[in-house]
Design a protein around this motif. Structure first.
Motif, PDB file in Angstrom:
ATOM      1  N   THR A 314       0.839  -1.208   0.000  1.00 51.26           N
ATOM      2  CA  THR A 314       0.000   0.000   0.000  1.00 51.26           C
ATOM      3  C   THR A 314       0.872   1.256   0.000  1.00 51.26           C
ATOM      4  OG1 THR A 314      -1.754  -1.146   1.210  1.00 51.26           O
ATOM      5  CG2 THR A 314      -1.791   1.264   1.271  1.00 51.26           C
ATOM      6  N   ILE A 315       1.888   1.263   0.859  1.00 49.22           N
ATOM      7  CA  ILE A 315       2.803   2.399   0.969  1.00 49.22           C
ATOM      8  C   ILE A 315       3.565   2.604  -0.343  1.00 49.22           C
ATOM      9  CG2 ILE A 315       4.930   3.193   2.100  1.00 49.22           C
ATOM     10  CD1 ILE A 315       3.828   1.872   4.679  1.00 49.22           C
ATOM     11  N   PHE A 316       4.031   1.500  -0.918  1.00 46.66           N
ATOM     12  CA  PHE A 316       4.794   1.559  -2.169  1.00 46.66           C
ATOM     13  C   PHE A 316       3.950   2.154  -3.294  1.00 46.66           C
ATOM     14  CE2 PHE A 316       6.243  -0.962  -6.040  1.00 46.66           C
ATOM     15  CZ  PHE A 316       7.296  -0.119  -6.322  1.00 46.66           C
ATOM     16  N   LYS A 317       2.696   1.667  -3.434  1.00 47.29           N
ATOM     17  CA  LYS A 317       1.806   2.173  -4.489  1.00 47.29           C
ATOM     18  C   LYS A 317       1.532   3.669  -4.285  1.00 47.29           C
ATOM     19  CE  LYS A 317       0.725  -1.559  -6.977  1.00 47.29           C
ATOM     20  NZ  LYS A 317      -0.357  -2.442  -6.535  1.00 47.29           N
ATOM     21  N   THR A 318       1.307   4.069  -3.040  1.00 43.97           N
ATOM     22  CA  THR A 318       1.034   5.482  -2.752  1.00 43.97           C
ATOM     23  C   THR A 318       2.246   6.338  -3.106  1.00 43.97           C
ATOM     24  OG1 THR A 318      -0.429   4.849  -0.929  1.00 43.97           O
ATOM     25  CG2 THR A 318       0.324   7.137  -0.974  1.00 43.97           C
ATOM     26  N   ASN A 319       3.429   5.888  -2.725  1.00 44.64           N
ATOM     27  CA  ASN A 319       4.654   6.652  -3.001  1.00 44.64           C
ATOM     28  C   ASN A 319       4.934   6.756  -4.494  1.00 44.64           C
ATOM     29  OD1 ASN A 319       5.295   7.355  -0.381  1.00 44.64           O
ATOM     30  ND2 ASN A 319       6.587   5.573  -0.030  1.00 44.64           N
ATOM     31  N   LEU A 320       4.659   5.680  -5.245  1.00 44.93           N
ATOM     32  CA  LEU A 320       4.856   5.721  -6.705  1.00 44.93           C
ATOM     33  C   LEU A 320       3.940   6.773  -7.341  1.00 44.93           C
ATOM     34  CD1 LEU A 320       5.199   2.035  -7.996  1.00 44.93           C
ATOM     35  CD2 LEU A 320       6.914   3.845  -8.073  1.00 44.93           C
ATOM     36  N   GLU A 321       2.672   6.747  -6.925  1.00 38.65           N
ATOM     37  CA  GLU A 321       1.713   7.730  -7.453  1.00 38.65           C
ATOM     38  C   GLU A 321       2.114   9.143  -7.036  1.00 38.65           C
ATOM     39  OE1 GLU A 321      -3.072   8.770  -7.472  1.00 38.65           O
ATOM     40  OE2 GLU A 321      -2.305   7.210  -6.141  1.00 38.65           O
ATOM     41  N   ALA A 322       2.593   9.266  -5.798  1.00 40.09           N
ATOM     42  CA  ALA A 322       3.006  10.575  -5.285  1.00 40.09           C
ATOM     43  C   ALA A 322       4.193  11.120  -6.062  1.00 40.09           C
ATOM     44  CB  ALA A 322       3.344  10.470  -3.800  1.00 40.09           C
ATOM     45  N   ALA A 323       5.144  10.268  -6.435  1.00 40.43           N
ATOM     46  CA  ALA A 323       6.332  10.714  -7.174  1.00 40.43           C
ATOM     47  C   ALA A 323       5.935  11.365  -8.491  1.00 40.43           C
ATOM     48  CB  ALA A 323       7.269   9.531  -7.417  1.00 40.43           C
TER      49      ALA A 323
END
Length: 484
Positions: A314-323
């Protein structure tokens, strides 16, 4: 990837929107009465030399003196730069170019290392170097372009100065580059002539207006359409393109529609969103952007996004979208200087690497120079983005008069207690029949309700009555205590 450029012209301002795949990526605003001056060349006068800062202030005819560092005057680099007092003295005339607009309370930044751009080239009269944009990676193409410029300089008899080939020069025919060399050579002759005769301070050369700068600097091979909503500006742009970049003539289009061109593409809504502190992500997560004078901080949060697998996923997906979102917000808001990004902590080293790589990849399309320095021990991503003009917020907004730019207001409770202290000070200093408090509606409501007991105790203590009056034009923090 499809790209369109929308140009909205009114007598008061010009606005340019760069749209990629239907999504606004960059916005440029130029007010008629407050045109940017980056790229302008001035003959200025040194008004103050600062040995302790290795710098000087130069009067170029603006409200505030502009700033120049010794490294922007000297031909040496690094530790070899001469002392500023050996380079300039007060009262000296100096030909300079603006590299940064005046921002907030800071004056413009200057250099004596002049450069004049055209469509494919940048001419640098004070060097003999021929350079090529790093974005042109093919070695054969780099060598071809270098040879074309060398031949053009020989044909035109240019013995001083150097050139940088811009990214737009890739694949361009020799004739077009030669035309650019001739144009820059003629322009420099005019500028050089004025340098000797112009008084100080005065402007010697002004860069193009926003619409024409856009055609020169932003148009790329990906640009499918350039829509201009002003007939007069469209005619000027067509003439400019016909003379300097005829290959673009078919991409130009006059937009005559009744519905504003920015509304048609949803640009106005995106501008409003770009002024907000919170940016929603499609997953349910969000960003919080906090620009300050020293740096901008960006915080990434999962928000309502709970994912479908593990917490780390979940954290990884959020960070990818955030980048991806962060790269767009930096371009759209034109945020410059030091930027600190607080991604959500990731345990997996590979995840961290992919998020950083995604950010780097998205920033490749940024027209401003960016540099990702790395991740700190606290897990914060450090980066810089070159700042040459004011941010979107600085152009469109001003500090709140109520909170003085803090973004916070004192509570009615806090203001009530300040009023009590002020009444005590007045009672000790002056004899009065009573006191009248003028304040905001919320403050007066609290004084008459939750604080009524404290008001009664204060009246008893000072032996004088206290009256209250609402002033509708007062902010929450504003009040006056009047002696009766």
């Amino acid at each position: 990837m499809s790209e369109e450029i929308l140009i909205n012209i009114t007598p008061m301002e010009s606005r340019v929107a760069l749209v990629e795949n239907g999504v606004l990526q960059e916005l440029y605003v130029e007010r008629t009465q407050k045109r940017g001056i980056v790229g302008n060349i001035y003959k200025g006068k040194v008004v103050r030399v600062l040995p302790g800062m290795q710098a000087a202030f130069v009067d170029i005819g603006l409200d505030r003196a502009a700033f120049i560092h010794a490294s922007e005057i000297s031909t040496r680099e690094g530790a070899a730069v001469e002392p500023i007092s050996a380079l300039v003295h007060e009262g000296q005339a100096l030909v300079v170019q603006v590299t940064k607009d005046p921002i907030a309370k800071k004056g413009a930044r200057l250099t004596t290392h002049l450069s004049i751009p055209s469509r494919y080239l940048v001419y640098m009269p004070n060097t003999s170097h021929v350079g090529i944009s790093l974005k042109i990676e093919d070695e054969e193409e780099r060598e071809r372009l270098k040879q074309i410029v060398a031949n053009a300089m020989s044909v035109e008899g240019i013995v001083t100065g150097g050139f940088i080939l811009r990214t737009a020069a890739e694949g361009v025919r020799a004739e077009e580059i030669l035309a650019d060399v001739r144009y820059l050579s003629r322009l420099w002759e005019q500028i050089a002539g004025q340098m000797n005769t112009a008084p100080a301070p005065s402007v010697i050369y002004e860069d193009l207006v926003l619409a024409l700068r856009t055609l020169r600097d932003l148009v790329s091979l990906r640009t499918e359409k350039i829509r201009i909503d002003s007939r007069e500006s469209f005619v000027r742009a067509s003439q400019f393109v016909s003379e300097l970049m005829p290959e673009l003539i078919d991409h130009l289009e006059h937009y005559p529609g009744e519905r504003p061109v920015f509304d048609l593409y949803g640009v106005e809504d995106e501008i409003q969103k770009a002024l907000e502190r919170k940016v929603a992500l499609k997953s349910g997560g969000y960003l919080i952007l906090d620009p300050a004078e020293a740096m901008t901080t960006i915080d990434v949060n999962t928000g309502a996004f709970v994912g479908h697998r593990t917490l780390e996923e979940t954290i990884f997906k959020t960070n990818l979208e955030a980048a991806t979102a962060i790269a767009r917000q930096l371009r759209l808001r034109n945020i410059g200087g030091i930027i600190i990004i607080d991604f959500i902590d990731m345990q997996d080293e590979e995840h961290r690497r992919q998020v950083l790589r995604t950010l780097e990849k998205q920033l490749e399309r940024d027209h401003a120079k960016t540099n990702i320095i790395g991740i700190t021990e606290l897990g914060l991503v450090q980066m810089t983005r070159k700042r040459t003009r004011e941010s979107l917020e600085q152009i469109l907004c001003e500090s709140c008069p109520s909170c003085q730019g803090r973004g916070k207001l004192k509570t009615p409770e806090t203001v009530c207690y300040e009023i009590f202290r002020e009444i005590l000070r007045e009672a000790r200093a002056y004899q009065a029949e009573g006191y009248l408090v003028l304040a905001n509606q919320k403050v007066v409501d609290r004084l008459l309700d939750e604080e009524s007991g404290n008001v009664a105790d204060l009246e008893s203590f000072i032996g004088r009555p206290i009256r209250f009056q609402v002033e509708i034009n007062y902010s929450q923090e504003q009040y006056d205590v009047v002696l009766l």
